[in-house]
Design an enzyme around this catalytic site. Structure first.
Site, mmCIF file in Angstrom:
data_model
loop_
_atom_site.group_PDB
_atom_site.id
_atom_site.type_symbol
_atom_site.label_atom_id
_atom_site.label_comp_id
_atom_site.label_asym_id
_atom_site.label_seq_id
_atom_site.Cartn_x
_atom_site.Cartn_y
_atom_site.Cartn_z
ATOM 1 N N SER A 34 0.832 -1.200 0.000
ATOM 2 C CA SER A 34 0.000 0.000 0.000
ATOM 3 C C SER A 34 0.869 1.254 0.000
ATOM 4 O O SER A 34 0.532 2.256 -0.623
ATOM 5 C CB SER A 34 -0.929 0.027 1.220
ATOM 6 O OG SER A 34 -1.519 -1.233 1.420
ATOM 7 N N SER A 103 -8.107 3.330 12.435
ATOM 8 C CA SER A 103 -9.512 2.949 12.369
ATOM 9 C C SER A 103 -10.058 3.525 11.066
ATOM 10 O O SER A 103 -10.191 4.741 10.912
ATOM 11 C CB SER A 103 -10.268 3.509 13.578
ATOM 12 O OG SER A 103 -9.772 2.904 14.756
ATOM 13 N N ASP A 134 -8.883 3.015 -1.294
ATOM 14 C CA ASP A 134 -10.146 2.803 -2.014
ATOM 15 C C ASP A 134 -11.064 1.855 -1.242
ATOM 16 O O ASP A 134 -12.278 2.084 -1.172
ATOM 17 C CB ASP A 134 -9.908 2.304 -3.450
ATOM 18 C CG ASP A 134 -8.945 1.123 -3.537
ATOM 19 O OD1 ASP A 134 -8.353 0.725 -2.514
ATOM 20 O OD2 ASP A 134 -8.792 0.586 -4.653
ATOM 21 N N GLY A 135 -10.492 0.826 -0.621
ATOM 22 C CA GLY A 135 -11.325 -0.051 0.218
ATOM 23 C C GLY A 135 -11.929 0.734 1.364
ATOM 24 O O GLY A 135 -13.119 0.652 1.652
ATOM 25 N N GLU A 337 -23.932 11.057 12.609
ATOM 26 C CA GLU A 337 -23.300 11.179 13.921
ATOM 27 C C GLU A 337 -21.824 10.816 13.898
ATOM 28 O O GLU A 337 -21.024 11.370 14.654
ATOM 29 C CB GLU A 337 -24.050 10.303 14.942
ATOM 30 C CG GLU A 337 -25.507 10.694 15.164
ATOM 31 C CD GLU A 337 -26.467 10.172 14.104
ATOM 32 O OE1 GLU A 337 -26.012 9.447 13.185
ATOM 33 O OE2 GLU A 337 -27.666 10.488 14.176
ATOM 34 N N HIS A 366 -31.655 12.770 26.721
ATOM 35 C CA HIS A 366 -32.655 11.766 26.382
ATOM 36 C C HIS A 366 -32.127 10.355 26.568
ATOM 37 O O HIS A 366 -32.235 9.516 25.672
ATOM 38 C CB HIS A 366 -33.119 11.909 24.929
ATOM 39 C CG HIS A 366 -33.743 13.235 24.624
ATOM 40 N ND1 HIS A 366 -33.017 14.376 24.512
ATOM 41 C CD2 HIS A 366 -35.028 13.589 24.430
ATOM 42 C CE1 HIS A 366 -33.815 15.384 24.250
ATOM 43 N NE2 HIS A 366 -35.038 14.950 24.201
ATOM 44 N N GLN A 378 -34.519 4.544 21.400
ATOM 45 C CA GLN A 378 -34.058 5.914 21.650
ATOM 46 C C GLN A 378 -33.452 6.077 23.044
ATOM 47 O O GLN A 378 -33.152 7.193 23.461
ATOM 48 C CB GLN A 378 -35.240 6.895 21.512
ATOM 49 C CG GLN A 378 -36.099 6.665 20.288
ATOM 50 C CD GLN A 378 -35.351 6.892 18.993
ATOM 51 O OE1 GLN A 378 -34.818 7.957 18.768
ATOM 52 N NE2 GLN A 378 -35.288 5.879 18.136
#
Lengths: 538, 538
Positions: A34, A103, A134-135, A337, A366, A378
């Protein structure tokens, strides 16, 4: 540009290839194939396109990204060794690395945060570059980030996809179909440029074109070959993450351009204060999220580098309060998110906005069965557990308006209610603190005193305070939490008393809840357990 | 189709609107304006397009999705009440709901799993429909799913985006720019159709066209208005998730089409067995992941509805073993982990493939500092904590090749090493079990016996076994885990001894690790603590 200059950049690329082979051979593992596919891109970026002061890797004016020439090449032979800062995937342990990679799919969101900061807060010409595989570019997080960059027209951002066709175990889904990549990027609001990623001249022109493109971000789609210039493995499957063997020639590196010094000097190292102390009348009743909105505005009034991000919930979380008075300090990230988290980290890099040292403050509202009618999807009954397992993080669980405002300001633990004859120590947080106080009042009327303690921070917990109070309460603790029993308040308290003669009982949510009115759910899932499973039975 | 039929579908749509207003008014909360924008789509889908046997909601031949007419409309007045199965967001508590919705962005991945199953395993003409909101469609998870559906040419899948322009707190990023949606979907391999989402005739034709489109999935992009037919709120901001008021007229519903009964009857209710028992020579050394690959093939040989999914890691996780012998039973999901999880749930719906009752089995490898050189971003030191907080899940942590194969087969707890004079109970799992056994041997040579127990399942844990053994070992436990200290093995054991007179000490990873050789990292981060922080000191 001269043929000589081009040849010099080609030489650097080959040197990078050889370094990658030698260092991974010495380490016994790593990703030389790579490295080889992206070597020409790295050479042009570092030694031709980017502006950087090598001696000041964290300088505000530098184009954000890693850089060559920042450590002796002899260090490369220590790659992946415990004593070396050159780890298997780069981390900020190296002073020229702003954020950890490894990650997959998180980099572009962080780059978006950096670019947004440059455009709107630093108002500086530095440019942000983000190279991904690309992956990796198949990650949903990446498409949230493409959407963000397109929506906010971040023309100071240049994404590069190293389309080397091969993933770890198979070809990536789009293979070398450069047109498919181009259509996708264009539809997300990007100017996209397809290039031969091993042609130094094409790369130089593409980076120039990116810099001149206004009103939209650019993505350079570089068609490359994994293992380029390693004839025996080039463009072949099953060579991901494996060492090779080779030898290094000599060559000198071109000079790196210096940045233009216009980014403002920012100091966010001091203590942040609420501009005004919390003010509520005793007996006032309001949601902690509303107090959060109030506290957020007060902190932002105190420091002009406090920024809030939201995911299309600002009218529920009350971050809208900040947008109303300082719209430029509030970033709407829509229902994306993952990207929101990455943008926050990018904004915080190099101490450009609050969130000292990439400590982004995550504020949730919440949570628990007490949200009621919206139902279990939720309720975020796992949030304490998830955040507790992150090293170094502090978890506040404010129980009323005042402590919420103070939590925004990083306040200290508070003990809530005690007598000299308490039979048990109840430890609670958030809404369960209110319920515990009510229960304590009822018990006191019937002659039994119990002590109630506000955990306030779920991580770290006040070990000494808990042991001292539990000892004064007959070595008995009852934890009450509007979360699942694993990994939350009960486990946090158990951890600090594990070597003590103290017994502990947990009240927690022990099945997947359903929809219903908040107080009915609290009774059913938490308080209701006290009758079925009394502390004193055991 | 006749004008009468069209009028009848329009009447149903308005009736749905009125039901949504009445039920959310009775509940005091809910989402009537979003119900209104999608009412015409729902009417056409349920009463014209989909094929369904109302009396058998889980029948294999039904087009997968929720359905009208499955409960008395009087039940609607109990929406969001604790005793009602009609929750704030639908859950499988209702027998016609296959999967819970509410967590935005997950639906399309699940639909992909259902469609993949229909095309490749059931080989049946049922079609899968997935309706999502425009704000929701910004989730990265959704773009991973679009990519999957396009790559695998799932022409039995029809996605619908309800483009009502408005999110909760702001317009969604693309507003009513239908062309932008169209270009995005086309670039991801979809046939896309833009329609007026309130024109019943256009909707009918679009669903017909979707059914006739071969070789690629279809996405219907429905331009709608939030609060359509509620003149006082239509197309206005700030009406998300709020109740309205209105009254219902009478009308009778059109009939629902029956499905073609060709999906095979599948029974995966029995016990799954390894086709052959584990076979290794004592002293053989191999990675548990390799044994996983062996066990996976053996389980798949025993039952033809066992399916494995992977995220471009199959040569590392050894799920490649299955692909080699039964390629049709292995699905490559590329680097799109969110979509992988959703596809697994979709495949498992209605018991069509293993993973009984939407219990998808998640298998991880390469966890802990013991992965070594790849560095902390690859160590998943939080995985036990995250999975422990999920209600109802079982967590296996196999420590050798035999237990890994047996874990695939759901084996029982094993106690590893004991004497009559053990001074402490060491509880470990995975690689730390091997290290604990080595330590126990060394200690035994110097005259101190310790007992070693394999936790094997981190959830649930064997409470009786732990208490019995700890009592026999002087009421002392030492937990050893290659994970962060929060929410993992130590916390799981503390939880079951919280009312006992047993002391516990945790050995765990207490700082963010760095790259290095596996055994050096284990010594530095875990074993090394024994000298600094001996159990017997306390």
């Amino acid at each position: 540009m001269s043929q000589e200059e081009i040849q010099s950049l080609k030489d650097v690329a080959n040197k990078l290839r050889i370094h990658s082979v030698e260092s991974t051979t010495a380490a016994g593992s790593g990703h030389p194939t790579s490295c080889s596919s992206m070597a020409d891109i790295m050479s042009v970026l570092f030694f031709k396109t980017m502006k950087y002061t090598v001696s000041e890797p964290k300088a505000a004016n530098n184009d954000p990204w890693a850089e060559a020439g920042l450590f002796p090449t002899s260090e490369l032979m220590k790659l992946r060794k415990l004593e070396s800062d050159l780890e298997g995937h780069p981390t900020p342990r190296l002073n020229f690395i702003d954020v950890a990679t490894g990650s997959l799919g998180q980099g572009l969101s962080i780059a978006c945060g950096m670019a947004y900061c440059g455009m709107h807060y630093d108002k500086s010409p530095y440019r942000t570059y983000c190279l991904m595989g690309d992956g990796e570019s198949m990650e949903g997080n990446v498409w949230e980030a493409f959407n963000f960059a397109g929506f906010y027209k971040l023309d100071n951002l240049c994404a590069i996809i190293d389309v080397n066709r091969l993933g770890q175990s198979d070809p990536a889904p789009l293979g070398h179909d450069m047109e498919a990549y181009r259509l996708r990027l264009n539809s997300f609001g990007f100017h996209s440029i397809v290039v031969d990623g091993h042609d130094v001249g094409e790369l130089i022109r593409a980076f120039d074109e990116a810099e001149k493109t206004k009103g939209k971000p650019t993505c350079i789609l570089a068609k490359t070959y994994k293992g380029y210039n390693f004839p025996s493995v080039v463009n072949q499957e099953n060579w991901h993450g494996k060492k090779l063997c080779s030898k290094a020639p000599d060559a000198s590196n071109p000079k790196i351009k210096s940045p233009v010094a216009v980014a403002p000097i920012v100091d966010i190292s001091g203590i942040f204060k609420l501009s005004k102390p919390p003010y509520y009348r005793i007996g006032d009743s309001l949601a902690t999220r509303e107090a959060y909105g109030t506290g957020l505005v007060k902190i932002a009034q105190d420091n002009d580098r406090v920024v809030a991000l939201d995911g299309d919930m600002k009218n529920s979380t009350f971050s809208l309060n900040l947008r109303k008075v300082m719209p430029e300090r509030h970033i709407e990230c829509f229902i994306c998110e993952q990207n929101l988290a990455g943008v926050g980290i990018g904004l915080a890099c190099r101490d450009r906005t609050l969130f000292p040292k990439t400590n982004v403050n995550v504020v949730g509202s919440h949570c628990g069965v007490s949200i009621g009618e919206d139902g279990p999807s939720q309720m975020a009954l796992e949030d304490l557990s998830m955040f507790r397992s992150l090293p170094g993080c502090t978890i506040f669980y404010p129980s009323d308006a005042v402590s919420t405002e103070r939590a925004v300001e990083l306040a200290a633990n508070t003990l809530v209610k005690q007598t000299m004859s308490d039979k048990v120590l109840i430890i609670a947080g958030g809404i369960t603190l209110q319920k515990a106080l009510e229960a304590a009042s009822e018990l006191a009327q019937s002659g039994t005193n119990v002590r109630v303690m506000d955990i306030f921070t779920v991580k770290p917990v006040d070990k000494e305070g808990i042991i001292k109070n539990a000892t004064e309460c007959g070595n008995k603790i009852l934890t009450v939490e509007d979360h699942y029993p694993e990994g939350g308040i009960g486990d946090a308290v158990l951890d600090v008393i594990s070597m003590e003669d103290i017994k502990l009982k947990k009240l927690a949510v022990r099945e997947v809840p359903r929809s219903g009115p908040p107080m009915v759910l609290l009774e059913k899932h938490i308080s209701g357990q006290t009758s079925k499973q009394s502390y004193h039975e055991d």
